[in-house]
Design a protein around this motif. Sequence first.
Motif, PDB file in Angstrom:
ATOM      1  N   ASN A 268    -104.373  23.359 -41.133  1.00  0.00           N
ATOM      2  CA  ASN A 268    -105.140  22.345 -41.853  1.00  0.00           C
ATOM      3  C   ASN A 268    -104.524  22.040 -43.217  1.00  0.00           C
ATOM      4  OD1 ASN A 268    -105.863  24.950 -42.796  1.00  0.00           O
ATOM      5  ND2 ASN A 268    -107.760  24.136 -43.679  1.00  0.00           N
ATOM      6  N   LEU A 269    -103.570  22.878 -43.645  1.00  0.00           N
ATOM      7  CA  LEU A 269    -102.808  22.624 -44.864  1.00  0.00           C
ATOM      8  C   LEU A 269    -101.369  22.293 -44.459  1.00  0.00           C
ATOM      9  CD1 LEU A 269    -104.085  25.605 -47.058  1.00  0.00           C
ATOM     10  CD2 LEU A 269    -105.014  23.276 -46.887  1.00  0.00           C
ATOM     11  N   ALA A 270    -100.948  21.068 -44.749  1.00  0.00           N
ATOM     12  CA  ALA A 270     -99.654  20.572 -44.247  1.00  0.00           C
ATOM     13  C   ALA A 270     -98.480  21.439 -44.684  1.00  0.00           C
ATOM     14  CB  ALA A 270     -99.441  19.137 -44.719  1.00  0.00           C
ATOM     15  N   LEU A 271     -98.614  22.157 -45.788  1.00  0.00           N
ATOM     16  CA  LEU A 271     -97.536  22.994 -46.285  1.00  0.00           C
ATOM     17  C   LEU A 271     -97.130  24.053 -45.269  1.00  0.00           C
ATOM     18  CD1 LEU A 271     -95.682  23.936 -48.612  1.00  0.00           C
ATOM     19  CD2 LEU A 271     -97.595  25.328 -49.439  1.00  0.00           C
ATOM     20  N   TYR A 272     -98.052  24.447 -44.398  1.00  0.00           N
ATOM     21  CA  TYR A 272     -97.797  25.557 -43.481  1.00  0.00           C
ATOM     22  C   TYR A 272     -97.526  25.105 -42.049  1.00  0.00           C
ATOM     23  CZ  TYR A 272     -99.537  28.155 -47.457  1.00  0.00           C
ATOM     24  OH  TYR A 272     -99.697  28.662 -48.712  1.00  0.00           O
ATOM     25  N   ASP A 273     -97.430  23.812 -41.820  1.00  0.00           N
ATOM     26  CA  ASP A 273     -96.990  23.328 -40.508  1.00  0.00           C
ATOM     27  C   ASP A 273     -95.503  23.610 -40.330  1.00  0.00           C
ATOM     28  OD1 ASP A 273     -99.459  22.335 -39.912  1.00  0.00           O
ATOM     29  OD2 ASP A 273     -98.977  20.249 -40.296  1.00  0.00           O
ATOM     30  N   TYR A 274     -95.094  23.971 -39.117  1.00  0.00           N
ATOM     31  CA  TYR A 274     -93.657  24.070 -38.870  1.00  0.00           C
ATOM     32  C   TYR A 274     -93.380  24.045 -37.372  1.00  0.00           C
ATOM     33  CZ  TYR A 274     -93.782  29.030 -37.430  1.00  0.00           C
ATOM     34  OH  TYR A 274     -94.019  30.209 -36.769  1.00  0.00           O
ATOM     35  N   ARG A 275     -92.138  23.734 -37.053  1.00  0.00           N
ATOM     36  CA  ARG A 275     -91.576  23.869 -35.708  1.00  0.00           C
ATOM     37  C   ARG A 275     -90.340  24.759 -35.808  1.00  0.00           C
ATOM     38  NH1 ARG A 275     -93.179  19.883 -31.895  1.00  0.00           N
ATOM     39  NH2 ARG A 275     -94.445  18.217 -32.817  1.00  0.00           N
ATOM     40  N   ARG A 276     -90.122  25.518 -34.744  1.00  0.00           N
ATOM     41  CA  ARG A 276     -88.968  26.420 -34.781  1.00  0.00           C
ATOM     42  C   ARG A 276     -88.433  26.635 -33.373  1.00  0.00           C
ATOM     43  NH1 ARG A 276     -89.063  32.786 -36.778  1.00  0.00           N
ATOM     44  NH2 ARG A 276     -86.794  33.099 -36.838  1.00  0.00           N
ATOM     45  N   THR A 277     -87.139  26.492 -33.227  1.00  0.00           N
ATOM     46  CA  THR A 277     -86.455  26.846 -31.981  1.00  0.00           C
ATOM     47  C   THR A 277     -85.350  27.833 -32.332  1.00  0.00           C
ATOM     48  OG1 THR A 277     -86.908  24.685 -30.988  1.00  0.00           O
ATOM     49  CG2 THR A 277     -85.167  26.011 -29.988  1.00  0.00           C
ATOM     50  N   ALA A 278     -85.373  28.981 -31.675  1.00  0.00           N
ATOM     51  CA  ALA A 278     -84.409  30.033 -32.008  1.00  0.00           C
ATOM     52  C   ALA A 278     -83.868  30.644 -30.727  1.00  0.00           C
ATOM     53  CB  ALA A 278     -85.061  31.113 -32.865  1.00  0.00           C
ATOM     54  N   GLY A 279     -82.669  31.170 -30.818  1.00  0.00           N
ATOM     55  CA  GLY A 279     -82.039  31.824 -29.676  1.00  0.00           C
ATOM     56  C   GLY A 279     -81.505  33.174 -30.043  1.00  0.00           C
ATOM     57  N   GLU A 280     -81.276  33.988 -29.029  1.00  0.00           N
ATOM     58  CA  GLU A 280     -80.613  35.282 -29.177  1.00  0.00           C
ATOM     59  C   GLU A 280     -79.606  35.414 -28.045  1.00  0.00           C
ATOM     60  OE1 GLU A 280     -83.132  38.646 -29.538  1.00  0.00           O
ATOM     61  OE2 GLU A 280     -84.531  37.683 -30.929  1.00  0.00           O
ATOM     62  N   LEU A 281     -78.350  35.567 -28.403  1.00  0.00           N
ATOM     63  CA  LEU A 281     -77.282  35.775 -27.418  1.00  0.00           C
ATOM     64  C   LEU A 281     -76.686  37.135 -27.687  1.00  0.00           C
ATOM     65  CD1 LEU A 281     -77.279  32.589 -28.413  1.00  0.00           C
ATOM     66  CD2 LEU A 281     -75.345  32.447 -26.848  1.00  0.00           C
ATOM     67  N   GLY A 282     -77.038  38.108 -26.845  1.00  0.00           N
ATOM     68  CA  GLY A 282     -76.611  39.452 -27.173  1.00  0.00           C
ATOM     69  C   GLY A 282     -76.553  40.373 -25.988  1.00  0.00           C
ATOM     70  N   VAL A 283     -76.515  41.671 -26.314  1.00  0.00           N
ATOM     71  CA  VAL A 283     -76.451  42.730 -25.314  1.00  0.00           C
ATOM     72  C   VAL A 283     -77.475  43.782 -25.677  1.00  0.00           C
ATOM     73  CG1 VAL A 283     -74.042  42.378 -24.660  1.00  0.00           C
ATOM     74  CG2 VAL A 283     -74.583  43.857 -26.601  1.00  0.00           C
ATOM     75  N   VAL A 284     -77.970  44.490 -24.660  1.00  0.00           N
ATOM     76  CA  VAL A 284     -78.981  45.522 -24.881  1.00  0.00           C
ATOM     77  C   VAL A 284     -78.694  46.691 -23.952  1.00  0.00           C
ATOM     78  CG1 VAL A 284     -80.552  44.474 -23.199  1.00  0.00           C
ATOM     79  CG2 VAL A 284     -81.470  45.986 -24.963  1.00  0.00           C
ATOM     80  N   ARG A 285     -79.017  47.886 -24.428  1.00  0.00           N
ATOM     81  CA  ARG A 285     -78.831  49.081 -23.602  1.00  0.00           C
ATOM     82  C   ARG A 285     -79.919  50.092 -23.901  1.00  0.00           C
ATOM     83  NH1 ARG A 285     -73.604  53.185 -23.009  1.00  0.00           N
ATOM     84  NH2 ARG A 285     -74.557  54.511 -21.415  1.00  0.00           N
ATOM     85  N   SER A 286     -80.445  50.701 -22.822  1.00  0.00           N
ATOM     86  CA  SER A 286     -81.405  51.801 -22.952  1.00  0.00           C
ATOM     87  C   SER A 286     -80.739  53.074 -22.460  1.00  0.00           C
ATOM     88  CB  SER A 286     -82.660  51.520 -22.117  1.00  0.00           C
ATOM     89  OG  SER A 286     -83.338  50.384 -22.606  1.00  0.00           O
TER      90      SER A 286
END
Length: 444
Positions: free
Chosen positions: A425-443
Amino acid sequence: MDRYTRSLGAMFLALFFATSLPGGAVGSQAPPRPELSAGTLIEAARKAIARGNLDDAAFLLKGVNPGEDDIDAVDFLWGTIAAKRGDWREAIARFRAMLARNPDLPRVRLDLAFVYFQAGEDRNAAYHFRLALGTADLPEIARARALAFLDRIRRRKTWSVTGSFAVLPDSNINNATGARSVELFGLPATLSDDARRTSGVGVSANLSGGYEARLASDLRFRVGGGLRTRTYREDRFDERILSLRAGPRILFEKFDLRPELTMGRRWLGGEVYNRTVGAALSGSWLIGDTWRLGASLGREWVDYRTFLGEGSLDSAGLNLAHALGRATQVRVQTTFRRERLDRDAYSWREAILGISVSRELPWGFVVSGGPSYRWREYGAPLHSLGPDARRDRTLAGRITVSNRSVELFGFMPEVTVRHERRTSNLALYDYRRTAGELGVVRSF
């Protein structure tokens, strides 16, 4: 007569001599060498394994040329031989290759879970046992064995480590508005570049793990922690989060109870942002063969090293996981949190609901993701922004694609794309975000 000839009987005895003796009389031409079909070799190898003649079975399978007959049958027999010999890495590779081609093979999934268990990779073993339990027509004896192994995993767990590294393209690193101006004290105000949306590419390196010491048959003591880092070219966006926890784990027949003490610290731009200390109580229950319910309660005391001051953060959560079929898992999670600070305008409460589905596909691909919805309200207005207290609604979605058939020094490649849209309701806090992660993982 050697052991190979004895195990295969009179027919193979004749073929053995036919292929090893010289031709007939001088000047005569040797007869053509008889060849056994791939199907005959595979069937003979299967019978040799059933009799416990692993060396004979391996000898026969070496006669099957690549691409001949059924590759799944060959991989299954090689995997079975490796498992019986205790060669867990070879068995894992063979069974994983089969599931990469066709994830809808519950018998193979159970065998893979077993060899992961024997290799000490409990996380992977539990994952495949749970997926196998989602098979509606799984024989009762196999179902009972899978549940027994899951209980053994739950009770023998000692330590675990997960590490990941990723590149982070991000359209909105600072979760800020794209607007050039907002109203302050009822008048238009132009935002500085620092207060507006900033895009960039960073890198993350994360490490988490824990250790459990056995105090009694149904009692463990757990210690664990994690470090998450995100680094960008502009160091004011750098972030580090350190978390520590310790406490007992009490084992019951169908559930675990975990009271623990927690500590944490967060850095932004190289400076300490907050410090926390708290207590939490969590548990997990096995409901039937394919349903797991988790719950948690906690309180943290927060010391912000900024204008926000000090306060407390209470949280409660429920999550429900279900093996839906032979290669699909579904998880539903809901969380409620409330932070109380010195000023009501900065205090808030929120509820989060998320759904995630994970599906194994052919060729080793695993696709997971789903939507989440976050509702947050603040306790009082910030008079500089207007007469109403801030109210945010955030809708987000995530999709992750990984491949269990591809490894680089034990690390699995993984690609994640996230999108968020927050309306306030307060325009200051509106946002859009697109993010990616290109990586590797190991357990581990």
